[in-house]
Design a protein around this motif. Structure first.
Motif, PDB file in Angstrom:
ATOM      1  N   ALA A 170     184.417  18.523  13.326  1.00 13.40           N
ATOM      2  CA  ALA A 170     183.312  17.733  13.898  1.00 13.40           C
ATOM      3  C   ALA A 170     183.214  17.901  15.418  1.00 13.40           C
ATOM      4  O   ALA A 170     182.936  16.947  16.146  1.00 13.40           O
ATOM      5  N   LEU A 171     183.418  19.139  15.865  1.00 12.57           N
ATOM      6  CA  LEU A 171     183.283  19.441  17.288  1.00 12.57           C
ATOM      7  C   LEU A 171     181.810  19.662  17.614  1.00 12.57           C
ATOM      8  O   LEU A 171     181.016  19.998  16.736  1.00 12.57           O
ATOM      9  N   PRO A 172     181.424  19.503  18.863  1.00 14.36           N
ATOM     10  CA  PRO A 172     180.013  19.668  19.219  1.00 14.36           C
ATOM     11  C   PRO A 172     179.565  21.117  19.080  1.00 14.36           C
ATOM     12  O   PRO A 172     180.393  22.039  19.040  1.00 14.36           O
ATOM     13  N   ASP A 173     178.262  21.317  19.037  1.00 20.10           N
ATOM     14  CA  ASP A 173     177.711  22.670  18.907  1.00 20.10           C
ATOM     15  C   ASP A 173     177.148  23.159  20.238  1.00 20.10           C
ATOM     16  O   ASP A 173     176.256  23.981  20.279  1.00 20.10           O
ATOM     17  N   TYR A 174     177.682  22.649  21.320  1.00 18.50           N
ATOM     18  CA  TYR A 174     177.244  23.050  22.661  1.00 18.50           C
ATOM     19  C   TYR A 174     178.453  23.274  23.560  1.00 18.50           C
ATOM     20  O   TYR A 174     179.553  22.808  23.279  1.00 18.50           O
ATOM     21  N   ASP A 175     178.210  23.988  24.637  1.00 20.31           N
ATOM     22  CA  ASP A 175     179.255  24.323  25.607  1.00 20.31           C
ATOM     23  C   ASP A 175     179.396  23.222  26.647  1.00 20.31           C
ATOM     24  O   ASP A 175     178.397  22.612  27.050  1.00 20.31           O
ATOM     25  N   TYR A 176     180.617  23.048  27.104  1.00 20.97           N
ATOM     26  CA  TYR A 176     180.829  22.144  28.233  1.00 20.97           C
ATOM     27  C   TYR A 176     182.125  22.493  28.954  1.00 20.97           C
ATOM     28  O   TYR A 176     183.007  23.127  28.393  1.00 20.97           O
ATOM     29  N   TRP A 177     182.175  22.109  30.211  1.00 21.12           N
ATOM     30  CA  TRP A 177     183.388  22.156  31.019  1.00 21.12           C
ATOM     31  C   TRP A 177     183.835  20.717  31.229  1.00 21.12           C
ATOM     32  O   TRP A 177     183.006  19.850  31.528  1.00 21.12           O
ATOM     33  N   LEU A 178     185.120  20.464  31.094  1.00 25.63           N
ATOM     34  CA  LEU A 178     185.711  19.157  31.380  1.00 25.63           C
ATOM     35  C   LEU A 178     186.635  19.340  32.579  1.00 25.63           C
ATOM     36  O   LEU A 178     187.554  20.162  32.538  1.00 25.63           O
ATOM     37  N   PHE A 179     186.369  18.592  33.640  1.00 29.54           N
ATOM     38  CA  PHE A 179     187.129  18.738  34.879  1.00 29.54           C
ATOM     39  C   PHE A 179     188.008  17.513  35.117  1.00 29.54           C
ATOM     40  O   PHE A 179     187.514  16.375  35.101  1.00 29.54           O
ATOM     41  N   ASP A 180     189.282  17.745  35.339  1.00 25.06           N
ATOM     42  CA  ASP A 180     190.239  16.696  35.697  1.00 25.06           C
ATOM     43  C   ASP A 180     190.258  15.533  34.705  1.00 25.06           C
ATOM     44  O   ASP A 180     190.686  14.428  35.058  1.00 25.06           O
ATOM     45  N   ASP A 181     189.774  15.752  33.490  1.00 22.31           N
ATOM     46  CA  ASP A 181     189.684  14.691  32.476  1.00 22.31           C
ATOM     47  C   ASP A 181     188.804  13.532  32.935  1.00 22.31           C
ATOM     48  O   ASP A 181     188.839  12.456  32.349  1.00 22.31           O
ATOM     49  N   GLU A 182     187.995  13.748  33.972  1.00 21.23           N
ATOM     50  CA  GLU A 182     187.227  12.650  34.565  1.00 21.23           C
ATOM     51  C   GLU A 182     185.717  12.886  34.581  1.00 21.23           C
ATOM     52  O   GLU A 182     184.957  11.933  34.670  1.00 21.23           O
ATOM     53  N   TRP A 183     185.287  14.132  34.555  1.00 18.79           N
ATOM     54  CA  TRP A 183     183.857  14.421  34.585  1.00 18.79           C
ATOM     55  C   TRP A 183     183.611  15.736  33.879  1.00 18.79           C
ATOM     56  O   TRP A 183     184.523  16.526  33.694  1.00 18.79           O
ATOM     57  N   ALA A 215     188.458  13.783  23.777  1.00 27.91           N
ATOM     58  CA  ALA A 215     188.949  13.771  22.394  1.00 27.91           C
ATOM     59  C   ALA A 215     188.608  15.093  21.701  1.00 27.91           C
ATOM     60  O   ALA A 215     189.445  15.657  20.983  1.00 27.91           O
ATOM     61  N   TRP A 216     187.376  15.592  21.916  1.00 27.91           N
ATOM     62  CA  TRP A 216     187.005  16.886  21.334  1.00 27.91           C
ATOM     63  C   TRP A 216     187.881  17.999  21.901  1.00 27.91           C
ATOM     64  O   TRP A 216     188.303  18.904  21.187  1.00 27.91           O
ATOM     65  N   ARG A 217     188.130  17.948  23.199  1.00 27.56           N
ATOM     66  CA  ARG A 217     189.002  18.946  23.828  1.00 27.56           C
ATOM     67  C   ARG A 217     190.374  18.944  23.167  1.00 27.56           C
ATOM     68  O   ARG A 217     190.906  19.989  22.805  1.00 27.56           O
ATOM     69  N   ASP A 218     190.946  17.754  23.018  1.00 28.22           N
ATOM     70  CA  ASP A 218     192.277  17.643  22.420  1.00 28.22           C
ATOM     71  C   ASP A 218     192.293  18.200  21.001  1.00 28.22           C
ATOM     72  O   ASP A 218     193.222  18.913  20.614  1.00 28.22           O
TER      73      ASP A 218
END
Length: 176
Positions: free
Chosen positions: A114-127, A155-158
């Motif tokens: 159930a991961l998203p179907d789009y790209d993203y960057w997660l920075f410092d776990d804060e933004w 959560a998705w990252r983990d």
């Protein structure tokens, strides 16, 4: 709260403004990045790999990791690989040598988790920067700081990182 950042200096600034970690989730079967088109065509036509277009990125990753920062990503790989993803897999050892941790998932795994179907960057776990693509490539990134949205992406990252295979263990690693 969110703001849009377009490709170019504003987007590039995201990578100089984080303090600890930059993590990417990649879902696209192809990216249209002008700077890598010639190298990709050359690789697909001859098997020769020229990563000179990537020098600035690799230098930035090396410098950031020297400073104790962490770069990682999970890439969703189509089965069979698209030509673009074959190229990306050929380039990946250079990213890893610079300091990135790259893991891979299949589309079926990503869906099952159930991961998203789009790209993203997660920075410092804060933004995070949710990436929006059009036919010509990256249109913009939506920079988001809303705590609930960021928590969902953490959560998705983990989940993705825990379930992703190491690049070194993926059968596509040896493709050329």
């Amino acid at each position: 709260m969110s703001r849009l950042v377009r490709p170019g200096p504003g987007f590039d600034e995201l990578f100089s403004s984080f303090g600890r970690s930059a993590w990417r989730f990649e879902t696209q079967p192809a990216y249209h990045v002008d700077a890598e088109q010639q190298a990709m065509r050359r690789y697909l036509n001859s098997g020769e790999l020229d990563v000179s277009y990537l020098t600035g990125w690799l230098d930035g990753v090396r410098e950031a990791t020297r400073q104790g920062k962490r770069y990682a990503r999970v890439r969703v790989l189509t089965e069979p690989l698209t030509d673009y993803l074959r190229f990306e897999m050929a380039v990946a050892p250079y990213n890893i040598a610079a300091g990135e941790d790259i893991r891979v998932l299949s589309p079926a795994q990503a869906s099952e988790l159930a991961l998203p179907d789009y790209d993203y960057w997660l920075f410092d776990d804060e933004w995070l920067a949710i990436m929006h693509f059009g036919p010509s490539g990256l249109r913009n990134a939506e920079v988001v700081t809303d705590p609930e949205t960021v928590e969902q992406h953490r959560a998705w990252r983990d989940t993705a990182a825990r379930n992703g295979r190491s690049f070194e263990d993926h059968p596509a690693r040896g493709l050329s």
